[in-house]
Design a protein around this motif. Structure first.
Motif, PDB file in Angstrom:
ATOM      1  N   ILE A   8       0.880  -1.160   0.000  1.00  0.00           N
ATOM      2  CA  ILE A   8       0.000   0.000   0.000  1.00  0.00           C
ATOM      3  C   ILE A   8       0.922   1.215   0.000  1.00  0.00           C
ATOM      4  N   VAL A   9       0.741   2.082  -0.995  1.00  0.00           N
ATOM      5  CA  VAL A   9       1.574   3.282  -1.090  1.00  0.00           C
ATOM      6  C   VAL A   9       0.673   4.496  -0.895  1.00  0.00           C
ATOM      7  N   LEU A  10       1.057   5.343   0.061  1.00  0.00           N
ATOM      8  CA  LEU A  10       0.297   6.538   0.386  1.00  0.00           C
ATOM      9  C   LEU A  10       1.074   7.780  -0.014  1.00  0.00           C
ATOM     10  N   ARG A  11       0.351   8.791  -0.507  1.00  0.00           N
ATOM     11  CA  ARG A  11       1.009  10.060  -0.820  1.00  0.00           C
ATOM     12  C   ARG A  11       1.493  10.685   0.478  1.00  0.00           C
ATOM     13  N   SER A  12       2.722  11.121   0.485  1.00  0.00           N
ATOM     14  CA  SER A  12       3.400  11.551   1.715  1.00  0.00           C
ATOM     15  C   SER A  12       2.823  12.798   2.369  1.00  0.00           C
ATOM     16  N   ASN A  13       2.072  13.625   1.653  1.00  0.00           N
ATOM     17  CA  ASN A  13       1.587  14.875   2.242  1.00  0.00           C
ATOM     18  C   ASN A  13       0.159  14.794   2.774  1.00  0.00           C
ATOM     19  N   LEU A  14      -0.338  13.600   3.027  1.00  0.00           N
ATOM     20  CA  LEU A  14      -1.693  13.455   3.568  1.00  0.00           C
ATOM     21  C   LEU A  14      -1.718  13.685   5.079  1.00  0.00           C
ATOM     22  N   ALA A  15      -2.854  14.135   5.563  1.00  0.00           N
ATOM     23  CA  ALA A  15      -3.060  14.240   7.010  1.00  0.00           C
ATOM     24  C   ALA A  15      -3.181  12.825   7.580  1.00  0.00           C
ATOM     25  N   SER A  16      -2.930  12.680   8.862  1.00  0.00           N
ATOM     26  CA  SER A  16      -2.975  11.357   9.493  1.00  0.00           C
ATOM     27  C   SER A  16      -4.315  10.659   9.281  1.00  0.00           C
ATOM     28  N   TRP A  17      -5.420  11.378   9.474  1.00  0.00           N
ATOM     29  CA  TRP A  17      -6.736  10.751   9.299  1.00  0.00           C
ATOM     30  C   TRP A  17      -6.921  10.280   7.864  1.00  0.00           C
ATOM     31  N   GLN A  18      -6.369  11.026   6.890  1.00  0.00           N
ATOM     32  CA  GLN A  18      -6.486  10.633   5.488  1.00  0.00           C
ATOM     33  C   GLN A  18      -5.684   9.357   5.214  1.00  0.00           C
ATOM     34  N   LYS A  19      -4.488   9.276   5.775  1.00  0.00           N
ATOM     35  CA  LYS A  19      -3.661   8.077   5.591  1.00  0.00           C
ATOM     36  C   LYS A  19      -4.372   6.832   6.117  1.00  0.00           C
ATOM     37  N   LEU A  20      -4.966   6.962   7.293  1.00  0.00           N
ATOM     38  CA  LEU A  20      -5.675   5.827   7.886  1.00  0.00           C
ATOM     39  C   LEU A  20      -6.909   5.454   7.065  1.00  0.00           C
ATOM     40  N   ASN A  21      -7.665   6.454   6.645  1.00  0.00           N
ATOM     41  CA  ASN A  21      -8.861   6.229   5.850  1.00  0.00           C
ATOM     42  C   ASN A  21      -8.516   5.551   4.520  1.00  0.00           C
ATOM     43  N   VAL A  22      -7.524   6.062   3.831  1.00  0.00           N
ATOM     44  CA  VAL A  22      -7.126   5.514   2.532  1.00  0.00           C
ATOM     45  C   VAL A  22      -6.596   4.088   2.697  1.00  0.00           C
ATOM     46  N   THR A  23      -5.803   3.846   3.722  1.00  0.00           N
ATOM     47  CA  THR A  23      -5.273   2.498   3.960  1.00  0.00           C
ATOM     48  C   THR A  23      -6.410   1.500   4.158  1.00  0.00           C
ATOM     49  N   ALA A  24      -7.419   1.889   4.919  1.00  0.00           N
ATOM     50  CA  ALA A  24      -8.565   1.003   5.154  1.00  0.00           C
ATOM     51  C   ALA A  24      -9.298   0.701   3.846  1.00  0.00           C
ATOM     52  N   PHE A  25      -9.562   1.718   3.056  1.00  0.00           N
ATOM     53  CA  PHE A  25     -10.253   1.511   1.785  1.00  0.00           C
ATOM     54  C   PHE A  25      -9.427   0.637   0.843  1.00  0.00           C
ATOM     55  N   LEU A  26      -8.147   0.930   0.719  1.00  0.00           N
ATOM     56  CA  LEU A  26      -7.311   0.182  -0.214  1.00  0.00           C
ATOM     57  C   LEU A  26      -7.153  -1.276   0.185  1.00  0.00           C
TER      58      LEU A  26
END
Length: 135
Positions: A8-26
């Motif tokens: 799972i690759v996340l864009r580095s400039n996301l807020a913490s809540w966004q990183k967690l949300n995106v990780t769950a969806f992906l």
């Protein structure tokens, strides 16, 4: 132990809540594509039953916007079906709206904030080259 790798690759400039949300969806997208990745339910000593979890570890990486776009293109070039989350999906509230906004973009203009894939280890490593361990 596994011939495949889940990344799972996340864009580095996301807020913490966004990183967690995106990780769950992906990760749910990976499970949807590969239902065999889910093991057996868990049971504690008292006999309480819990949901089954992934049998395979998932590595979480981080990348800047340019690298995210490159990873997206590499996955398409190698015909690896991936889970994708674009920036505009943060403003929607449900799956139908997510798919509608997603359909408005092509690989060259999608603002990818997260991508997840499962494939042969070497292929995943080649696709995610340039991403670093998430911290």
């Amino acid at each position: 132990m596994f011939n495949t790798k889940i990344a799972i690759v996340l864009r580095s400039n996301l807020a913490s809540w966004q990183k967690l949300n995106v990780t769950a969806f992906l990760s749910s997208g990976i499970v949807g594509q590969f239902p065999d990745v889910i093991g057996e339910p868990y049971r504690d000593r008292a006999g309480n039953l819990y949901n089954a979890l992934s049998i395979q570890p998932m590595i979480v990486l981080s990348a800047d916007e340019e690298t995210m776009s490159t990873i997206h293109c590499r996955s398409l070039e190698r015909n690896v079906t991936s889970s994708i989350f674009i920036e505009e999906m943060f403003s929607t509230g449900h799956d139908v709206a997510n798919r509608a906004v997603f359909s408005e973009f092509a690989p060259e203009d999608a603002k990818v904030v997260g991508i997840a894939l499962r494939a042969d280890k070497k292929i995943v490593d080649k696709i995610t080259k340039g991403a670093t361990m998430h911290s």
